[in-house]
Write an enzyme that holds these catalytic residues in place. Structure first.
Site, PDB file in Angstrom:
ATOM      1  N   LYS A 185       9.470  -0.201  -4.988  1.00 15.35           N
ATOM      2  CA  LYS A 185       8.059  -0.865  -5.187  1.00 15.35           C
ATOM      3  C   LYS A 185       7.125  -0.317  -6.092  1.00 15.35           C
ATOM      4  O   LYS A 185       6.794  -1.246  -6.919  1.00 15.35           O
ATOM      5  CB  LYS A 185       7.418  -1.142  -3.973  1.00 15.35           C
ATOM      6  N   ASP A 188       0.944  -1.186  -0.108  1.00 14.71           N
ATOM      7  CA  ASP A 188      -0.164  -0.022  -0.057  1.00 14.71           C
ATOM      8  C   ASP A 188       0.864   1.313   0.009  1.00 14.71           C
ATOM      9  O   ASP A 188       0.362   2.384  -0.238  1.00 14.71           O
ATOM     10  CB  ASP A 188      -0.860  -0.103   1.212  1.00 14.71           C
ATOM     11  N   TYR A 219      12.285   2.978  -0.448  1.00 21.01           N
ATOM     12  CA  TYR A 219      11.665   1.704  -0.303  1.00 21.01           C
ATOM     13  C   TYR A 219      10.215   1.767  -1.179  1.00 21.01           C
ATOM     14  O   TYR A 219      10.140   1.018  -2.144  1.00 21.01           O
ATOM     15  CB  TYR A 219      11.176   1.078   0.959  1.00 21.01           C
TER      16      TYR A 219
END
Ligand code: NAD
Ligand code: TDX
Length: 339
Positions: free
Chosen positions: A157, A126, A153
């Site tokens: 993603k 999410d 990070y």
């Protein structure tokens, strides 16, 4: 069905392997894992002798090793959990996140194109949606929410997600993506909030809460995440994104107080420390799509799941005590020493 699970020596991947071997005893599961600091072969000990299971130590960025494995195994499905997964480490050193999370994903998809595949499933997060304000509890992340990342990070993603969608459009690779909220449960590496607070509580060490502890996360028991991925790889529509979350928002300070309470430790252990850079305020998933299309609903209520998780860390002290006694000490000192 022959399934490749990458990153299966980590937290969610190992729980997924246990779930799948139990749920589909006729499937073969191959785990490919580099065994980074976050991967633990001891976690997979219960399935190492299972004839339906094979472990291979390799890096998803190693094209030669990945192609050789695909050539040998001819997988039907690939589920990619392998990733650098800790936001604080990505702030310290982004480059390995780009390498594993983006390049590694592309190598796996190239192997899928070369050797053929029924489905490539990307386990995403999410966090690719950025964050929501605390004063708008009516807002949730849907699959249509624009990508808007905060940390190296989450950016890595999101980069991987975009590439997965590009491989679908350009090469017709049969892909799905799931974006889940924060997981908790057995075998989570103790750098993450819940196991870190449990371990510190048990050692009567300070509990480092970032900022004022008001940031909100949407917690899901890891097995509910595994069930959702099982549904998506079997019934999810090719090319689609599915959000996974159980409408269980809690602010960090409440989680930490709950852990103190459950372990009978004083709240005076709580220490407010310098906030995380770029700290996302609130995550909240709208899981309507996966519920309506695939009938998924979370089954573990947080009040039960957190007790079960705490019980697991109490019953499995050697598993995490070995981790926190090693190289983790240097990480902890670097991250929290002067904070
Ligand atoms: P983790 O850090 O516990 O485990 C990651 C695993 O990947 C480890 O076993 C590690 O050895 C392996 N790995 C790392 N780099 C590798 C490489 N180059 N090649 C092969 N293996 C490699 O992570 P986790 O919490 O289990 O997360 C798994 C996936 O789920 C990640 O993709 C993460 O982004 C995603 N996710 C996690 C959460 C969460 O709350 N933990 C929530 C949503 C999504
Ligand atoms: O010591 C701490 N003190 C603290 O206040 C730690 C480790 C965390 N926190 C806060 C930061 C976050 O607001 O707790 C919250 C949760 O932190 P993490 O456990 O590091 O998780 P988060 O940053 O929310 O990211 C997690 O959920 C989404 C996973 O690590 C990601 O892999 C996943 O994609």
């Amino acid at each position: 069905m022959n399934i490749l699970v990458t990153g299966g020596a980590g937290f969610i991947g190992s729980n997924f392997i246990f779930y799948m071997l139990d749920r589909h005893p006729d499937y073969r599961i191959v785990c490919l894992d580099k065994l980074t600091y976050a991967g633990n072969l001891s976690t997979l000990a219960p399935v190492m002798q299972n004839p339906s299971f094979r472990f291979v130590k390799a890096d998803i960025c190693d094209r030669e090793a990945v192609y050789a494995l695909f050539e040998e195994e001819r997988f039907d499905v690939v589920v990619n959990f392998a990733a650098e997964s800790h936001v604080d480490r990505s702030i310290e050193n982004p480059s390995i996140f780009l390498q594993t999370n983006i390049i590694g994903t592309s190598v796996l998809m190239d192997a899928c194109r070369k050797y053929g595949i029924g489905r490539f499933h990307q386990v995403s997060t999410d966090e690719v949606y950025g964050d929501l304000p605390l004063d708008r509890p009516d807002l949730f992340f849907t699959e249509e929410t624009p990508i808007h990342t905060s940390s190296p990070y989450s950016s890595s993603k999101a980069g991987a997600d975009l590439l997965v969608q590009a491989y679908h459009r350009t090469y017709k690779l049969p892909i799905t993506i799931s974006r889940c909220s924060n997981n908790y449960g057995p075998y989570q590496f103790p750098e993450k909030l819940i196991p870190l607070m449990i371990a510190n509580c048990l050692a009567d060490k300070p509990l480092p809460v970032y900022g004022q502890g008001l940031n909100v996360r949407d917690w899901l028991y890891v097995e509910d995440h595994c069930k959702a991925i099982d549904l998506v790889i079997h019934k999810g529509r090719e090319g689609e994104v599915y959000n996974i979350g159980g409408h269980n928002e809690m602010c960090n300070i409440d989680i930490v107080k709950l852990i103190c309470h459950e372990l009978g430790k004083p709240e005076s252990l709580i220490t407010y420390v310098t906030d995380r850079k770029g700290h996302d305020m609130r995550y909240a998933i709208d899981p309507t799509k996966i519920h309506n299309e695939l009938g998924w609903l979370p089954e573990t209520k947080f009040e039960n799941g957190i007790k079960e998780a705490i019980r697991w860390y109490l019953d499995n002290r050697p598993w995490w005590e070995e981790i926190v006694s090693g190289e983790y000490q240097n990480y902890y000192e670097r991250m929290y020493g002067k904070r």
